[in-house]
Write an enzyme that holds these catalytic residues in place. Structure first.
Site, PDB file in Angstrom:
ATOM      1  N   ASP A  95     -67.693  -4.562 -68.566  1.00  0.00           N
ATOM      2  CA  ASP A  95     -68.321  -3.564 -67.880  1.00  0.00           C
ATOM      3  C   ASP A  95     -67.997  -3.668 -66.269  1.00  0.00           C
ATOM      4  OD1 ASP A  95     -69.588  -2.636 -70.146  1.00  0.00           O
ATOM      5  OD2 ASP A  95     -71.593  -3.480 -69.686  1.00  0.00           O
TER       6      ASP A  95
ATOM      7  N   ARG B 298     -62.426   2.403 -69.707  1.00  0.00           N
ATOM      8  CA  ARG B 298     -63.459   3.382 -69.962  1.00  0.00           C
ATOM      9  C   ARG B 298     -63.658   3.945 -68.429  1.00  0.00           C
ATOM     10  NH1 ARG B 298     -68.609  -0.097 -70.156  1.00  0.00           N
ATOM     11  NH2 ARG B 298     -67.725  -0.614 -72.211  1.00  0.00           N
TER      12      ARG B 298
HETATM   13  P1  FAD Z   1     -74.737  12.524 -65.518  1.00  0.00           P
HETATM   14  O1  FAD Z   1     -73.671  13.099 -64.374  1.00  0.00           O
HETATM   15  O2  FAD Z   1     -75.856  11.524 -65.402  1.00  0.00           O
HETATM   16  O3  FAD Z   1     -75.217  14.142 -66.156  1.00  0.00           O
HETATM   17  C1  FAD Z   1     -74.472  15.159 -66.606  1.00  0.00           C
HETATM   18  C2  FAD Z   1     -74.913  15.733 -67.879  1.00  0.00           C
HETATM   19  O4  FAD Z   1     -74.890  14.889 -69.164  1.00  0.00           O
HETATM   20  C3  FAD Z   1     -76.139  16.316 -67.916  1.00  0.00           C
HETATM   21  O5  FAD Z   1     -76.492  17.641 -66.881  1.00  0.00           O
HETATM   22  C4  FAD Z   1     -76.701  16.489 -69.146  1.00  0.00           C
HETATM   23  O6  FAD Z   1     -76.357  17.673 -69.661  1.00  0.00           O
HETATM   24  C5  FAD Z   1     -76.013  15.288 -69.735  1.00  0.00           C
HETATM   25  N1  FAD Z   1     -76.782  13.980 -69.805  1.00  0.00           N
HETATM   26  C6  FAD Z   1     -76.812  13.092 -69.308  1.00  0.00           C
HETATM   27  N2  FAD Z   1     -77.710  11.964 -69.456  1.00  0.00           N
HETATM   28  C7  FAD Z   1     -78.371  12.605 -70.537  1.00  0.00           C
HETATM   29  C8  FAD Z   1     -79.392  12.339 -71.062  1.00  0.00           C
HETATM   30  N3  FAD Z   1     -80.066  11.010 -70.943  1.00  0.00           N
HETATM   31  N4  FAD Z   1     -80.030  12.866 -72.284  1.00  0.00           N
HETATM   32  C9  FAD Z   1     -79.451  14.190 -72.500  1.00  0.00           C
HETATM   33  N5  FAD Z   1     -78.349  14.836 -71.764  1.00  0.00           N
HETATM   34  C10 FAD Z   1     -77.719  13.833 -70.794  1.00  0.00           C
HETATM   35  N6  FAD Z   1     -71.832   2.560 -65.147  1.00  0.00           N
HETATM   36  C11 FAD Z   1     -71.234   1.606 -64.599  1.00  0.00           C
HETATM   37  O7  FAD Z   1     -71.483   1.567 -63.306  1.00  0.00           O
HETATM   38  N7  FAD Z   1     -70.892   0.498 -65.059  1.00  0.00           N
HETATM   39  C12 FAD Z   1     -70.516   0.349 -66.660  1.00  0.00           C
HETATM   40  O8  FAD Z   1     -69.888  -0.632 -67.148  1.00  0.00           O
HETATM   41  C13 FAD Z   1     -70.891   1.364 -67.373  1.00  0.00           C
HETATM   42  N8  FAD Z   1     -70.824   1.498 -68.603  1.00  0.00           N
HETATM   43  C14 FAD Z   1     -71.226   2.699 -69.353  1.00  0.00           C
HETATM   44  C15 FAD Z   1     -70.909   2.544 -70.495  1.00  0.00           C
HETATM   45  C16 FAD Z   1     -71.288   3.844 -71.545  1.00  0.00           C
HETATM   46  C17 FAD Z   1     -70.816   3.798 -72.934  1.00  0.00           C
HETATM   47  C18 FAD Z   1     -72.025   4.818 -70.691  1.00  0.00           C
HETATM   48  C19 FAD Z   1     -72.155   6.095 -71.407  1.00  0.00           C
HETATM   49  C20 FAD Z   1     -72.126   4.676 -69.662  1.00  0.00           C
HETATM   50  C21 FAD Z   1     -71.862   3.764 -68.719  1.00  0.00           C
HETATM   51  N9  FAD Z   1     -72.100   3.588 -67.317  1.00  0.00           N
HETATM   52  C22 FAD Z   1     -71.577   2.449 -66.598  1.00  0.00           C
HETATM   53  C23 FAD Z   1     -73.335   4.540 -66.557  1.00  0.00           C
HETATM   54  C24 FAD Z   1     -72.510   5.569 -66.163  1.00  0.00           C
HETATM   55  O9  FAD Z   1     -71.750   5.208 -64.763  1.00  0.00           O
HETATM   56  C25 FAD Z   1     -73.482   6.869 -65.594  1.00  0.00           C
HETATM   57  O10 FAD Z   1     -74.218   6.271 -64.681  1.00  0.00           O
HETATM   58  C26 FAD Z   1     -74.174   7.241 -66.719  1.00  0.00           C
HETATM   59  O11 FAD Z   1     -73.264   7.493 -67.876  1.00  0.00           O
HETATM   60  C27 FAD Z   1     -74.786   8.863 -66.444  1.00  0.00           C
HETATM   61  O12 FAD Z   1     -73.668   9.635 -66.378  1.00  0.00           O
HETATM   62  P2  FAD Z   1     -73.052  10.772 -67.185  1.00  0.00           P
HETATM   63  O13 FAD Z   1     -71.625  10.925 -67.102  1.00  0.00           O
HETATM   64  O14 FAD Z   1     -73.627  10.223 -68.340  1.00  0.00           O
HETATM   65  O15 FAD Z   1     -73.898  12.008 -66.938  1.00  0.00           O
END
Ligand code: FAD
Length: 284
Positions: free
Chosen positions: A107, A164
């Site tokens: 991560d 990722r």
């Molecule tokens: P967002 O920009 O938050 O949302 C965009 C759209 O996605 C929303 O409008 C909605 O349609 C949909 N959506 C988002 N969240 C939801 C929800 N809870 N329920 C329903 N719909 C939703 N961050 C790090 O800094 N370091 C890491 O190592 C890291 N590892 C990760 C590993 C995985 C597998 C994932 C999924 C995320 C990880 N993250 C990590 C977190 C990431 O950086 C984001 O903060 C987080 O994924 C939110 O961004 P998003 O792209 O999902 O969507």
């Protein structure tokens, strides 16, 4: 024991419970990425204890037929103690994963950790590539909100392993990070385009965003590069199953362990629907 309200986002306190959860997912063609909850340790004993827990988890994954890998946080395995401790502990986990054919993700945490995380990842990924330890494989997370990420991707294009791409979960200073959602989304799309053109070892999309997933599917149609979608446990589960049934490779990131409380509250705080879900679960 984890209360039912938190079990939407956390698989349990023990590796056994987490692996049971993976087995259920596997039946729907979704694979698991297991993360033992824990971060920001400043004492060597905690870092070593979680490192050992990952070694045991890798043994358990290898001993079963579940489709799962692991993902570790640098500050959980020694970065808060020192760079050398982090490197030594990640080396143990990466070697163990390679020997047992279990993939190891790293991560990415806040920007103060980016350089050392990249350096250690690169040296391990190169050492594992092509040797007898190359069975498991390694991957690194990078964050689209950091302005440096294009350069990091150029560097990683030449390093073995998967990458990722996430939007970034940390509140970073304006000088080094995009703060507006549309800026982060634009960077995310551009990075994906670069990755589909330049990467050969596999691309992972760590996002729940339907727009980014549609963009990825379009890029895949054009370039053919393999990719996988990764989403968190408890978030858009139906979409995970739908993508998997449409022949997309899907991984669910599955936190477990006894430090679940702060992770659970983070999930609640980030979305009002999650708070409503928790309230409904408590009153029902
Ligand atoms: P967002 O920009 O938050 O949302 C965009 C759209 O996605 C929303 O409008 C909605 O349609 C949909 N959506 C988002 N969240 C939801 C929800 N809870 N329920 C329903 N719909 C939703 N961050 C790090 O800094 N370091 C890491 O190592 C890291 N590892 C990760 C590993 C995985 C597998 C994932 C999924 C995320 C990880 N993250 C990590 C977190 C990431 O950086 C984001 O903060 C987080 O994924 C939110 O961004 P998003 O792209 O999902 O969507």
């Amino acid at each position: 024991m984890i209360p039912p309200v938190a079990s939407k986002f956390v698989a349990g306190e023990t590796p056994g419970e987490a692996l049971d959860h993976v087995a259920v997912l596997n039946r729907r063609n979704v694979s698991g990425i297991l993360n033992l909850l824990g971060e920001h340790y400043h004492d060597p004993a905690s870092a070593i204890s979680d490192t050992n827990a990952y070694l045991e988890l890798i043994d358990e994954i290898a001993a079963t037929d579940v489709d799962a890998c692991v993902s570790v946080k640098p500050s959980q395995i020694g970065l808060g103690v020192g760079d050398d401790e982090f490197e030594a502990n990640l080396t143990k986990i990466a070697d163990h994963g390679a020997e047992r054919g279990v993939f190891v993700w790293v991560d990415m945490e806040d920007h103060t950790t980016t350089d050392v995380t990249l350096d250690v990842f690169e040296s391990l990924a190169r050492r594992h590539d092509g040797g007898e330890r190359s069975d498991g494989g390694m991957g690194l997370c990078v964050q689209a909100n950091l302005k440096r990420t294009r350069e990091d991707l150029e560097r990683l294009a030449d390093v073995p392993g998967k990458v990722r791409l996430v939007k970034g979960a940390y509140d970073e200073p304006t000088e080094i990070a995009y703060k507006q959602k549309d800026q982060v989304d634009k960077a995310y799309r551009e990075h994906l385009e670069f990755m589909f053109e330049q990467f050969e070892d596999g691309i992972a999309i760590g996002s729940h965003d339907p727009a980014m997933i549609a963009h990825v599917r379009e890029l895949h149609r054009t370039h053919g590069t393999p990719y996988e979608v990764q989403m968190l446990m408890g978030v858009r589960t139906d979409a995970q199953y739908e993508l998997a049934s449409d022949d997309v490779t899907v991984y669910q990131y599955i936190p477990y362990g006894n430090r679940w409380m702060s992770y659970f509250y983070r999930r609640l705080r980030e979305r009002k629907e999650n708070v409503l879900f928790a309230l409904r679960a408590i009153v029902s």
